[in-house]
Design a protein around this motif. Structure first.
Motif, PDB file in Angstrom:
ATOM      1  N   GLN A  72     -49.118 -45.775  10.217  1.00 41.08           N
ATOM      2  CA  GLN A  72     -49.077 -44.213  11.948  1.00 41.08           C
ATOM      3  C   GLN A  72     -48.442 -43.319  10.779  1.00 41.08           C
ATOM      4  N   ALA A  73     -49.202 -41.967  11.370  1.00 43.32           N
ATOM      5  CA  ALA A  73     -48.383 -40.657  11.349  1.00 43.32           C
ATOM      6  C   ALA A  73     -47.452 -40.137  11.827  1.00 43.32           C
ATOM      7  N   VAL A 103     -50.522 -33.021  12.436  1.00 47.57           N
ATOM      8  CA  VAL A 103     -50.616 -34.060  12.136  1.00 47.57           C
ATOM      9  C   VAL A 103     -51.299 -34.369  10.541  1.00 47.57           C
ATOM     10  N   HIS A 104     -51.518 -35.873   9.862  1.00 49.82           N
ATOM     11  CA  HIS A 104     -52.430 -35.639   8.877  1.00 49.82           C
ATOM     12  C   HIS A 104     -51.841 -34.557   8.065  1.00 49.82           C
ATOM     13  N   GLY A 105     -51.104 -33.829   7.620  1.00 48.19           N
ATOM     14  CA  GLY A 105     -50.911 -32.246   6.750  1.00 48.19           C
ATOM     15  C   GLY A 105     -51.199 -31.877   7.144  1.00 48.19           C
ATOM     16  N   SER A 106     -52.084 -31.323   8.422  1.00 43.65           N
ATOM     17  CA  SER A 106     -52.736 -29.961   8.609  1.00 43.65           C
ATOM     18  C   SER A 106     -52.312 -29.839  10.027  1.00 43.65           C
ATOM     19  N   TYR A 145     -45.709 -40.738  17.175  1.00 46.43           N
ATOM     20  CA  TYR A 145     -46.558 -41.419  15.267  1.00 46.43           C
ATOM     21  C   TYR A 145     -48.006 -41.420  16.889  1.00 46.43           C
ATOM     22  N   SER A 149     -56.188 -42.824  12.081  1.00 49.58           N
ATOM     23  CA  SER A 149     -56.722 -41.925  10.793  1.00 49.58           C
ATOM     24  C   SER A 149     -56.781 -40.370  10.672  1.00 49.58           C
ATOM     25  N   GLU A 150     -56.905 -40.082   9.266  1.00 56.12           N
ATOM     26  CA  GLU A 150     -57.805 -38.624   8.876  1.00 56.12           C
ATOM     27  C   GLU A 150     -58.411 -38.027   9.863  1.00 56.12           C
ATOM     28  N   GLU A 151     -59.246 -39.629   9.706  1.00 57.39           N
ATOM     29  CA  GLU A 151     -60.775 -38.839   9.872  1.00 57.39           C
ATOM     30  C   GLU A 151     -61.079 -39.099  11.207  1.00 57.39           C
ATOM     31  N   VAL A 153     -58.926 -38.687  13.183  1.00 56.60           N
ATOM     32  CA  VAL A 153     -58.308 -37.027  14.292  1.00 56.60           C
ATOM     33  C   VAL A 153     -59.339 -36.105  13.947  1.00 56.60           C
ATOM     34  N   ARG A 154     -59.513 -36.031  13.154  1.00 48.38           N
ATOM     35  CA  ARG A 154     -61.179 -34.728  12.801  1.00 48.38           C
ATOM     36  C   ARG A 154     -62.161 -35.193  13.926  1.00 48.38           C
TER      37      ARG A 154
END
Length: 240
Positions: A72-73, A103-106, A145, A149-151, A153-154
């Protein structure tokens, strides 16, 4: 009279604890706050609480956040002041705020422009300089949370961009805070604090207010750069 642990903690030290997660008071000292969980008044054995139920409302309501599960992020709401009057009006729960979801650094946010494609843009988290001179970072609010995943999220950002197009920006019902609310609900099923977008409801009494806002409020600098890049990529190639 014997008191329960909750009341004893309240009298010994709880009164000095702040309530940084309270929606009614955005003027906090800590740059990162946690949203409070609903207070549950179960299993009280205190005679005082039984005789005077109103004392339950005085108990500290802040709970420790649950640790994330593996994979989780964290989802964090970053809130910015957009006008100097916030220093006088935010204490009353009304201010001109911009928000983005980290989220995820962005960090992802939304703004308006005259074109029929997404108004969602990406910046470095909490970097007010990427938004513009009038933006001032206020605070971060931990929302929850996410399992995305980052992908993923995009991909979610791309889907939300179909609803939050630049030409569909509206101060009362489709602004940057409406985007962060929808994004947080999709990511972790938790909404943003109500005070962040309270101006949208207040401004419904002043229909012409959006026309009076500076362009920089509706289209932050980072979004303007995104539009310029989109324009270059969509223009036909010039023969060499």
């Amino acid at each position: 009279m014997r008191r329960c642990d909750a009341c004893r903690n309240r009298s010994e030290g709880g009164a000095s604890e702040g309530r940084p997660g309270d929606d009614r008071d955005p003027l906090i000292n800590s740059p990162i706050i946690l949203q409070e969980e609903p207070h549950e008044n179960r299993n009280f054995s205190c005679g005082i609480c039984t005789m005077f139920p109103s004392c339950i409302s005085l108990l500290p309501r802040r709970n420790e956040p649950r640790p994330p599960r593996p994979g989780q992020a964290p989802v964090v709401l970053n809130v910015y002041d957009m006008y100097w009057t916030n220093w006088y009006t935010a204490g009353a729960g009304v201010g001109v705020f911009h928000s983005g979801v980290q989220v995820h650094g962005s960090e992802w946010a939304y703004g308006g422009h005259p074109y029929a494609f997404t108004g969602v843009f990406e910046i470095t988290p909490r970097d007010e300089r990427e938004l513009g001179e009038q933006f001032r970072f206020r605070q971060s609010v931990h929302i929850g949370y996410t399992d995305f995943s980052e992908e993923e999220v995009r991909r979610l950002v791309t889907e939300l961009g179909k609803q939050f197009r630049g030409d569909r920006y509206h101060l009362m019902n489709n602004n940057c805070n409406h985007f962060t609310s929808a994004f947080c609900l999709a990511l972790c099923d938790h909404d943003i604090p109500s005070w962040v977008n309270r101006l949208a409801y207040v401004s419904s009494c002043v229909p012409f207010l959006q026309r009076c806002l500076p362009k920089e409020w509706l289209t932050p600098a980072a979004l303007q750069h995104s539009l310029a890049a989109h324009s270059r990529s969509s223009s036909p190639n010039t023969p060499q």
